[in-house]
Design a protein around this motif. Structure first.
Motif, PDB file in Angstrom:
ATOM      1  N   GLU A   1      82.320  39.087  58.722  1.00  0.00           N
ATOM      2  CA  GLU A   1      81.529  40.156  59.355  1.00  0.00           C
ATOM      3  C   GLU A   1      80.874  39.664  60.643  1.00  0.00           C
ATOM      4  OE1 GLU A   1      81.735  43.331  58.340  1.00  0.00           O
ATOM      5  OE2 GLU A   1      83.165  42.475  56.918  1.00  0.00           O
ATOM      6  N   PHE A   2      80.419  38.434  60.643  1.00  0.00           N
ATOM      7  CA  PHE A   2      79.823  37.820  61.825  1.00  0.00           C
ATOM      8  C   PHE A   2      80.819  37.847  62.987  1.00  0.00           C
ATOM      9  CE2 PHE A   2      78.693  34.142  64.451  1.00  0.00           C
ATOM     10  CZ  PHE A   2      77.301  34.150  64.471  1.00  0.00           C
ATOM     11  N   ILE A   3      82.060  37.422  62.735  1.00  0.00           N
ATOM     12  CA  ILE A   3      83.090  37.368  63.779  1.00  0.00           C
ATOM     13  C   ILE A   3      83.487  38.775  64.219  1.00  0.00           C
ATOM     14  CG2 ILE A   3      85.481  36.691  64.268  1.00  0.00           C
ATOM     15  CD1 ILE A   3      83.330  34.427  64.345  1.00  0.00           C
TER      16      ILE A   3
ATOM     17  N   LEU B   1      85.596  44.062  72.269  1.00  0.00           N
ATOM     18  CA  LEU B   1      86.951  43.951  71.708  1.00  0.00           C
ATOM     19  C   LEU B   1      86.987  44.636  70.348  1.00  0.00           C
ATOM     20  CD1 LEU B   1      87.458  40.156  72.503  1.00  0.00           C
ATOM     21  CD2 LEU B   1      88.557  42.081  73.694  1.00  0.00           C
ATOM     22  N   PRO B   2      88.157  45.109  69.915  1.00  0.00           N
ATOM     23  CA  PRO B   2      88.271  45.659  68.561  1.00  0.00           C
ATOM     24  C   PRO B   2      87.996  44.564  67.520  1.00  0.00           C
ATOM     25  CG  PRO B   2      90.205  46.221  69.881  1.00  0.00           C
ATOM     26  CD  PRO B   2      89.411  45.216  70.668  1.00  0.00           C
ATOM     27  N   GLU B   3      87.415  44.951  66.405  1.00  0.00           N
ATOM     28  CA  GLU B   3      87.036  43.950  65.395  1.00  0.00           C
ATOM     29  C   GLU B   3      88.229  43.230  64.784  1.00  0.00           C
ATOM     30  OE1 GLU B   3      86.449  46.499  61.302  1.00  0.00           O
ATOM     31  OE2 GLU B   3      84.706  46.232  62.587  1.00  0.00           O
ATOM     32  N   ASN B   4      89.409  43.825  64.833  1.00  0.00           N
ATOM     33  CA  ASN B   4      90.595  43.167  64.267  1.00  0.00           C
ATOM     34  C   ASN B   4      91.434  42.467  65.341  1.00  0.00           C
ATOM     35  OD1 ASN B   4      91.538  45.447  65.523  1.00  0.00           O
ATOM     36  ND2 ASN B   4      92.859  46.091  63.843  1.00  0.00           N
ATOM     37  N   PHE B   5      90.921  42.369  66.567  1.00  0.00           N
ATOM     38  CA  PHE B   5      91.652  41.764  67.676  1.00  0.00           C
ATOM     39  C   PHE B   5      91.743  40.249  67.503  1.00  0.00           C
ATOM     40  CE2 PHE B   5      91.756  39.798  71.903  1.00  0.00           C
ATOM     41  CZ  PHE B   5      92.826  40.465  72.474  1.00  0.00           C
ATOM     42  N   TRP B   6      92.915  39.717  67.845  1.00  0.00           N
ATOM     43  CA  TRP B   6      93.088  38.265  67.916  1.00  0.00           C
ATOM     44  C   TRP B   6      94.099  37.953  69.005  1.00  0.00           C
ATOM     45  CZ3 TRP B   6      90.305  34.343  66.253  1.00  0.00           C
ATOM     46  CH2 TRP B   6      90.807  33.058  66.483  1.00  0.00           C
TER      47      TRP B   6
END
Length: 182
Positions: free
Chosen positions: A142-144, A153-158
């Motif tokens: 959740e922190f990341i 950035l989108p929360e699922n972005f990598w």
């Protein structure tokens, strides 16, 4: 009272004409960076800081105290009446160290909750969370996710182009009492 809190306190009080402008102590003349967090009754009231040293630590404390009070775009300017309820927290940042990871799972596995401050940098996106943010977001996942969102950035972005850095802080806190003392 520590010099750090004295500078933050006096900077704020001087902004309201309740103290003289603070003098920068020699002990804090080396380049340094900090974040100043202001809260009232446990609720964020302003937080501004510097990620990289670009002036003396004393000047950074003075300027970030004022900026947290008057320039945080999430809040209206601090009022004199709020000074009596204000809690100050100054986080002096240590050196940043790049975290070499190839996946979000790798990143999560090496983070030290409650200890690591984290910086995310990707193209023109940059954001940080101080170690104190772990109190609200104790789960590394959740922190990341929240840090990515803060960076826009989108929360699922990598992406392999993302750069991650950790840093520690020295945290000093105090409360301004009705008599202006920390």
């Amino acid at each position: 009272m520590s010099e750090v809190l004295r500078l933050a306190r006096q900077s704020l009080l001087a902004s309201f004409g309740r103290a003289t402008e603070p003098e920068e102590p020699q002990a804090l003349s080396a380049p340094g960076c900090c974040f100043v967090t202001l809260t009232i009754n446990g609720r964020l009231r302003g937080c501004i800081g510097s990620l990289e040293p670009h002036r003396s630590l004393a000047r950074d404390i003075i300027e970030n105290s004022r900026n947290a009070a008057f320039s945080d775009p999430r809040f209206p300017s601090l009022t004199g009446a709020e000074l009596e309820q204000l809690k100050l927290e100054v986080s002096i940042l240590g050196a940043h160290h790049e975290i070499e990871v190839s996946s979000e799972e790798d990143l999560i596995s090496v983070l030290e909750p409650e200890i690591d401050g984290v910086v995310l940098s990707f193209d023109d996106h940059r954001a940080t969370f101080l170690p104190s943010v772990w109190e609200q977001l104790p789960q590394p996942e959740e922190f990341i996710k929240a840090l990515k969102c803060k960076a826009g950035l989108p929360e699922n972005f990598w992406s392999e182009g993302m750069r991650w850095y950790r840093y520690g802080v020295q945290r000093v806190e105090g409360i301004l009492s009705e008599h202006g003392q920390c």
